[in-house]
Design a protein around this motif. Structure first.
Motif, PDB file in Angstrom:
ATOM      1  N   MET A   1       0.876  -1.398  -0.076  1.00  0.00           N
ATOM      2  CA  MET A   1      -0.069  -0.040   0.143  1.00  0.00           C
ATOM      3  C   MET A   1       0.919   1.349   0.131  1.00  0.00           C
ATOM      4  O   MET A   1       0.499   2.225  -0.794  1.00  0.00           O
ATOM      5  CB  MET A   1      -0.962  -0.001   1.215  1.00  0.00           C
ATOM      6  N   LEU A   4       2.092   2.031  -3.680  1.00  0.00           N
ATOM      7  CA  LEU A   4       1.354   2.437  -4.508  1.00  0.00           C
ATOM      8  C   LEU A   4       0.887   3.967  -4.320  1.00  0.00           C
ATOM      9  O   LEU A   4       0.708   4.801  -5.096  1.00  0.00           O
ATOM     10  CB  LEU A   4      -0.259   1.753  -4.309  1.00  0.00           C
ATOM     11  N   GLN A   5       1.007   4.327  -2.784  1.00  0.00           N
ATOM     12  CA  GLN A   5       0.638   5.818  -2.489  1.00  0.00           C
ATOM     13  C   GLN A   5       1.810   6.399  -2.873  1.00  0.00           C
ATOM     14  O   GLN A   5       1.411   7.585  -3.342  1.00  0.00           O
ATOM     15  CB  GLN A   5       0.591   5.973  -0.793  1.00  0.00           C
ATOM     16  N   LEU A   7       3.975   5.820  -5.326  1.00  0.00           N
ATOM     17  CA  LEU A   7       3.817   6.184  -6.825  1.00  0.00           C
ATOM     18  C   LEU A   7       2.848   7.122  -7.268  1.00  0.00           C
ATOM     19  O   LEU A   7       2.805   7.713  -8.136  1.00  0.00           O
ATOM     20  CB  LEU A   7       3.702   4.785  -7.614  1.00  0.00           C
ATOM     21  N   THR A   8       1.447   7.085  -6.766  1.00  0.00           N
ATOM     22  CA  THR A   8       0.473   7.875  -7.088  1.00  0.00           C
ATOM     23  C   THR A   8       0.780   9.445  -6.747  1.00  0.00           C
ATOM     24  O   THR A   8       0.636  10.310  -7.764  1.00  0.00           O
ATOM     25  CB  THR A   8      -0.578   7.493  -6.280  1.00  0.00           C
ATOM     26  N   THR A  11       3.349  10.581  -9.284  1.00  0.00           N
ATOM     27  CA  THR A  11       2.996  10.480 -10.657  1.00  0.00           C
ATOM     28  C   THR A  11       2.128  11.893 -10.683  1.00  0.00           C
ATOM     29  O   THR A  11       2.220  12.913 -11.574  1.00  0.00           O
ATOM     30  CB  THR A  11       1.742   9.741 -10.987  1.00  0.00           C
ATOM     31  N   TYR A  89      12.183  -1.120  -2.018  1.00  0.00           N
ATOM     32  CA  TYR A  89      10.896  -1.974  -2.207  1.00  0.00           C
ATOM     33  C   TYR A  89      11.225  -3.413  -3.001  1.00  0.00           C
ATOM     34  O   TYR A  89      10.349  -3.888  -3.400  1.00  0.00           O
ATOM     35  CB  TYR A  89      10.032  -1.277  -2.872  1.00  0.00           C
TER      36      TYR A  89
END
Length: 90
Positions: A1, A4-5, A7-8, A11, A89
């Motif tokens: 999680m 993903l946070q 990378l978001t 982006t 990661y």
């Protein structure tokens, strides 16, 4: 999680930087209205704020060990960013 946070947020910051720069470019080079430049500057400013939202601490060791967050920010968006992100990661 957390990946993903991160990378978001990364982006979103990149999109703000590209979009804001493009709006300023349109204003300067394509003779668009002055508010294109103003909107582009605001988007660029917001992109800088978005870049500080990440809470994943990827840089406890490395080039910024024991230093303030702004050093980690430079590492995140500078040449060491992708290498350190991948190292944290994998």
């Amino acid at each position: 999680m957390q990946v993903l946070q991160a990378l978001t947020i990364f982006t979103l910051a990149v999109l703000c930087e590209i979009g804001g720069g493009y709006l300023v470019w349109l204003w300067l080079k394509e003779d668009r209205p002055w508010w294109y430049g103003l909107l582009g500057a605001d988007v660029l400013r917001r992109g800088g704020v978005v870049a500080t939202w990440h809470s994943v601490d990827l840089f406890e060791s490395g080039p910024c060990e024991g230093q303030r967050r702004d050093c980690r920010q430079r590492a995140y968006f500078g040449r060491d960013g992708p290498r350190l992100f991948w190292k944290a990661y994998r």
